[in-house]
Motif scaffolding. Structure first.
Motif, PDB file in Angstrom:
ATOM      1  N   VAL A 126       6.945  -0.922   3.036  1.00  0.00           N
ATOM      2  CA  VAL A 126       6.312   0.142   2.259  1.00  0.00           C
ATOM      3  C   VAL A 126       6.847   0.338   0.896  1.00  0.00           C
ATOM      4  O   VAL A 126       6.167   0.335  -0.026  1.00  0.00           O
ATOM      5  CB  VAL A 126       6.319   1.564   3.052  1.00  0.00           C
ATOM      6  N   TRP A 136       8.335   6.287   0.815  1.00  0.00           N
ATOM      7  CA  TRP A 136       9.199   5.892   2.086  1.00  0.00           C
ATOM      8  C   TRP A 136       9.044   7.006   3.009  1.00  0.00           C
ATOM      9  O   TRP A 136       8.877   6.993   4.242  1.00  0.00           O
ATOM     10  CB  TRP A 136      10.429   5.644   1.862  1.00  0.00           C
ATOM     11  N   GLY A 139       5.809   6.989   4.844  1.00  0.00           N
ATOM     12  CA  GLY A 139       5.990   6.126   5.663  1.00  0.00           C
ATOM     13  C   GLY A 139       6.495   6.508   7.057  1.00  0.00           C
ATOM     14  O   GLY A 139       6.083   6.060   8.149  1.00  0.00           O
ATOM     15  N   PRO A 328       2.114   0.765   6.119  1.00  0.00           N
ATOM     16  CA  PRO A 328       2.102   0.690   4.742  1.00  0.00           C
ATOM     17  C   PRO A 328       0.511   1.002   4.005  1.00  0.00           C
ATOM     18  O   PRO A 328       0.535   1.518   2.946  1.00  0.00           O
ATOM     19  CB  PRO A 328       2.546  -0.814   4.121  1.00  0.00           C
ATOM     20  N   VAL A 331      -0.138   4.479   4.061  1.00  0.00           N
ATOM     21  CA  VAL A 331       0.673   5.263   2.982  1.00  0.00           C
ATOM     22  C   VAL A 331      -0.216   5.266   1.785  1.00  0.00           C
ATOM     23  O   VAL A 331      -0.291   6.163   0.823  1.00  0.00           O
ATOM     24  CB  VAL A 331       2.049   4.639   2.778  1.00  0.00           C
TER      25      VAL A 331
END
Length: 516
Positions: A126, A136, A139, A328, A331
């Motif tokens: 990520v 992060w 994530g 990812p 996100v």
């Protein structure tokens, strides 16, 4: 003339739309943390954290005693060790360095560590692919919200260790270093040592390098992956001649298309997948090469999971590799959603309402039922198990409940579904087991007090049931378990019946006597 209040209200609504979208996602993820924590808190549980753990623990303990992973099937419990050899080697490590009062704790710790290792690699991906502040954190939150993984974080399987190596292979390929390609190939090959179907990283890495025409890297990656995949299996086969036949014991398999479609749709309807679809358009439009690697990996793993889960013994854990892979992208989809929310406030509020109905309401109910109102503790469950164990220990036990079967040092059966599966395939002769039952070889038979089936497989098939009823009668029920005692009773039978009654085993009703 525009009033001052209108000028203030105009930008306020778009901001509220963004706050509503962010708040709904954040609340959903925060509700997930204690639910995940509740599963982690089961670490010291004496019973199974997930179905089938007892079967694997038995094979691990036998491997520690004898050095043999794949046994002779003519001996009880007459069932193959069906996982790849690294699973047994890996989970035997705690038992080799310490003596554990609860044999499940050491292997569970390894599973939990493997899960968090997978999460760490995903967060690293990520950070690389979404260079945005707090990416992060999103994530971590989105990963924790994947409900299908919660009950597996302590289950003794090869999924999380294998997925760790798959994800690490993808992360190394993203590193853009010459040496990382070779290590990525080794990791992609090592993933197959825990589950031979974990070939998505190897396939995705090779295809991605081919697309970029990195011919030398393709060769380097492919050779490393092939060696790490094939050589360990070859070496194990030399000392474990029954390895391949037992790993492939369920082939060609019993198909269950409806069950497979159920898992496919459940996976596709997961929040991280929905958000990943929202993040997909800019990736496809601009064709960012590093994102392409992740998309290929997720697509290949999803296709493999869907195909392999056609067999009736599969579960939703087949799709974990895909769910990790799309985090990812989820996100990215979250940031895109929050960026677009102020531009379309009406649509955003409508989506938030749908989100509240479809995602948030079930999660709130789950939180309320399992965290707020639940009064069951690990200590109380362990106490209940110790009582049953104290009564059954020393008796010859036949149990279709794997954890109770493990109380017997030499269990005649550990995994009834696998027995039924192999019997359907014609790969096993259960007659030695059934003849022992008909002969009254066991002091007690334990089953569920209700008929149990999974994807068309029966825990107790017709022949199995007929053998039990020919020599045993239902005596009492406790905690959803039905205890059958021999029709030809003796002193031990009467003492066992009294001991069961002492710990609260209730006399069996006519419904329970017929419903198992």
């Amino acid at each position: 003339m525009v009033s001052p209040s209108s000028r203030i209200g105009a930008p306020l609504i778009p901001r509220l739309a963004r706050y509503a979208a962010a708040g709904a996602l954040l609340a959903f993820c925060l509700l997930s943390l204690p639910l995940l924590g509740r599963e982690v808190s089961l670490l010291p549980l004496l019973d199974e954290a997930g179905y089938g753990d007892s079967y694997i623990i038995y094979d691990i303990q036998r491997y520690q005693r004898t050095g043999i992973i794949y046994p002779e099937l003519s001996q009880p419990p007459y069932l193959p060790a069906q996982y790849s050899p690294f699973v047994y080697v890996f989970y035997s490590l705690p038992g080799r360095v310490a003596a554990w009062t609860n044999p499940f704790v050491g292997p569970r710790l390894l599973t939990l560590i493997s899960f968090f290792a997978c999460a760490a690699v995903v967060i690293s991906i990520v950070v690389v692919l979404v260079p945005v502040r707090f990416a992060w954190a999103w994530g971590m939150l989105l990963l924790s919200s994947i409900a299908s993984m919660w009950s597996w974080v302590l289950q003794i399987r090869g999924d999380f260790p294998g997925i760790f190596f798959s994800l690490l292979a993808i992360r190394l390929l993203l590193a853009r270093a010459r040496w990382s390609v070779l290590l990525a190939g080794l990791c992609a090959g090592l993933a197959t040592q825990f589950k031979f179907t974990f070939v998505a990283a190897a396939a995705a890495g090779a295809v991605w390098l081919l697309i970029q025409r990195q011919w030398s890297n393709v060769a380097r990656f492919a050779v490393a992956a092939a060696l790490a995949s094939v050589v360990p299996y070859l070496l194990f086969s030399l000392r474990e001649p029954r390895m391949l036949s037992q790993i492939l014991a369920l082939s060609p398999g019993i198909a269950d298309v409806f069950g497979d479609l159920t898992f496919v749709t459940q996976t596709a309807g997961n929040l991280v997948v929905v958000l990943a679809m929202f993040g997909l358009p800019p990736v496809v439009r601009h064709f960012w090469p590093r994102w392409a690697l992740l998309i290929i990996f997720a697509t290949v793993s999803f296709a493999i999971a869907g195909l392999t889960d056609l067999q009736a013994g599969g579960n939703d854990n087949y799709f974990f590799e895909t769910l990790f892979a799309v985090v990812p992208l989820a996100v990215l989809g979250t940031f895109r959603l929050l960026a677009l929310a102020p531009r379309n406030p009406v649509v955003t509020f409508f989506l938030v309402v749908l989100f509240a109905i479809h995602f948030m309401a079930p999660r709130v109910l789950l939180f309320y039922g399992q965290i707020v109102t639940s009064d069951t503790t690990v200590a109380s469950r362990n106490d209940a198990f110790r009582k049953v164990e104290g009564v059954l220990r020393g008796h010859r036990i036949l149990s279709t409940i794997p954890r109770l079967a493990l109380i017997d040092p030499q269990p005649p059966l550990l995994e009834p579904f696998l027995l039924y599966y192999l019997q359907r395939l014609g790969k096993i002769d259960p007659e030695p087991l059934f003849s022992g039952i008909r002969g009254g070889a066991y002091g007690v038979v334990v089953t569920s007090n209700q008929a149990v089936a999974y994807r068309g497989l029966l825990a107790i098939g017709p022949d199995f049931r007929a053998a039990i009823t020919s020599a045993y009668r239902p005596n009492c029920t406790l905690g959803g378990r039905l205890f059958h005692l021999p029709i030809r009773s003796n002193v031990d039978t009467h003492e066992l019946a009294a001991d069961l009654a002492r710990i609260g085993c209730a006399p069996v009703s006519a419904a329970s006597a017929a419903g198992w």
